[in-house]
Design a protein around this motif. Structure first.
Motif, short mmCIF file in Angstrom:
data_model
loop_
_atom_site.label_atom_id
_atom_site.label_comp_id
_atom_site.label_asym_id
_atom_site.label_seq_id
_atom_site.Cartn_x
_atom_site.Cartn_y
_atom_site.Cartn_z
N GLU A 21 1.09 -1.13 -0.18
CA GLU A 21 -0.02 0.01 -0.34
C GLU A 21 1.10 1.70 0.07
OE1 GLU A 21 -0.82 0.21 4.49
OE2 GLU A 21 -2.46 -0.90 3.22
N PRO A 22 0.37 2.11 -0.61
CA PRO A 22 1.31 3.49 -0.35
C PRO A 22 1.81 3.60 0.97
CG PRO A 22 -0.39 4.00 -1.69
CD PRO A 22 -1.04 2.24 -0.38
N SER A 23 2.62 4.58 0.93
CA SER A 23 3.15 5.00 2.09
C SER A 23 2.23 5.67 2.50
CB SER A 23 4.74 5.35 2.50
OG SER A 23 5.00 6.01 3.48
N TRP A 29 6.30 3.17 -1.15
CA TRP A 29 5.29 1.85 -0.50
C TRP A 29 5.61 1.28 0.73
CZ3 TRP A 29 1.00 0.89 -3.79
CH2 TRP A 29 0.82 1.89 -5.37
N ILE A 30 4.19 1.01 1.39
CA ILE A 30 5.13 -0.52 2.35
C ILE A 30 4.48 -1.66 2.34
CG2 ILE A 30 5.12 1.59 4.02
CD1 ILE A 30 2.53 0.78 5.06
N GLN A 52 10.74 0.95 3.05
CA GLN A 52 9.64 1.76 2.12
C GLN A 52 10.18 1.62 1.13
OE1 GLN A 52 8.97 5.84 3.03
NE2 GLN A 52 7.82 5.53 4.67
N TYR A 53 9.30 1.90 0.34
CA TYR A 53 10.11 1.08 -1.35
C TYR A 53 9.69 2.53 -2.52
CZ TYR A 53 10.52 -3.78 0.69
OH TYR A 53 11.21 -4.80 1.44
N ASN A 54 10.76 2.41 -3.32
CA ASN A 54 10.12 3.69 -4.02
C ASN A 54 9.52 2.95 -5.70
OD1 ASN A 54 11.40 6.16 -2.57
ND2 ASN A 54 13.16 5.99 -3.86
N ASP A 55 9.99 1.65 -5.78
CA ASP A 55 9.58 0.80 -7.05
C ASP A 55 7.92 0.01 -6.39
OD1 ASP A 55 9.85 -1.34 -8.26
OD2 ASP A 55 11.01 0.52 -9.73
N LEU A 56 7.55 0.41 -7.32
CA LEU A 56 6.41 -1.23 -6.57
C LEU A 56 7.36 -2.57 -6.66
CD1 LEU A 56 3.47 -2.12 -5.81
CD2 LEU A 56 2.60 -1.31 -7.98
N ASP A 57 7.73 -2.89 -8.20
CA ASP A 57 7.95 -3.97 -8.82
C ASP A 57 9.01 -4.70 -6.97
OD1 ASP A 57 8.95 -6.40 -10.16
OD2 ASP A 57 10.73 -5.30 -10.30
N LYS A 58 10.15 -3.82 -6.52
CA LYS A 58 11.06 -4.59 -5.59
C LYS A 58 10.45 -4.39 -4.19
CE LYS A 58 14.93 -1.74 -7.13
NZ LYS A 58 15.56 -0.47 -6.85
N ILE A 73 -2.25 -5.06 -4.22
CA ILE A 73 -1.64 -3.62 -4.15
C ILE A 73 -2.59 -2.81 -4.07
CG2 ILE A 73 -0.05 -2.21 -6.20
CD1 ILE A 73 0.53 -4.73 -7.33
N GLU A 74 -3.11 -2.21 -2.84
CA GLU A 74 -4.04 -1.05 -2.69
C GLU A 74 -3.54 0.08 -3.59
OE1 GLU A 74 -6.45 -1.63 -0.45
OE2 GLU A 74 -6.37 -3.28 -0.22
N ALA A 75 -4.28 1.04 -4.61
CA ALA A 75 -3.95 1.30 -4.94
C ALA A 75 -3.66 2.86 -4.79
CB ALA A 75 -5.17 2.15 -5.93
N LYS A 76 -3.08 4.42 -5.02
CA LYS A 76 -2.83 5.36 -4.13
C LYS A 76 -3.61 6.45 -4.40
CE LYS A 76 2.61 5.13 -4.57
NZ LYS A 76 3.08 6.72 -4.45
#
Length: 76
Positions: A21-23, A29-30, A52-58, A73-76
């Motif tokens: 989900e979005p941080s 992302w967290i 925290q990840y800047n990249d959704l893939d990571k 995956i929760e949308a922003k």
């Protein structure tokens, strides 16, 4: 919880799902995991700080590394 602790819970069949989900504090992302007995467990580093990840893939790769084959995956 650290990756090692979460893997242990997963292998004990105590985790229901992995969620990205979005941080709340950043653009990143967290990763969280829903416990089968209720509540959520956040992926943290060894010092207890949330990862925290800047990249959704990571973020997805970290969630999958615990053992799940799917990640919500929760949308922003």
């Amino acid at each position: 919880m650290t990756m090692t602790e979460l893997k242990h819970l997963y292998h004990q069949n105590l985790l229901a799902e992995a969620i990205i989900e979005p941080s709340s504090s950043d653009e990143g992302w967290i990763v969280e995991f829903r416990h089968k007995q209720g509540g959520f467990l956040m992926l943290t580093d060894i010092h207890g700080a949330e990862c925290q990840y800047n990249d959704l893939d990571k973020a997805s790769k970290s969630a999958l590394a615990v053992g799940f084959t799917e990640v919500r995956i929760e949308a922003k």
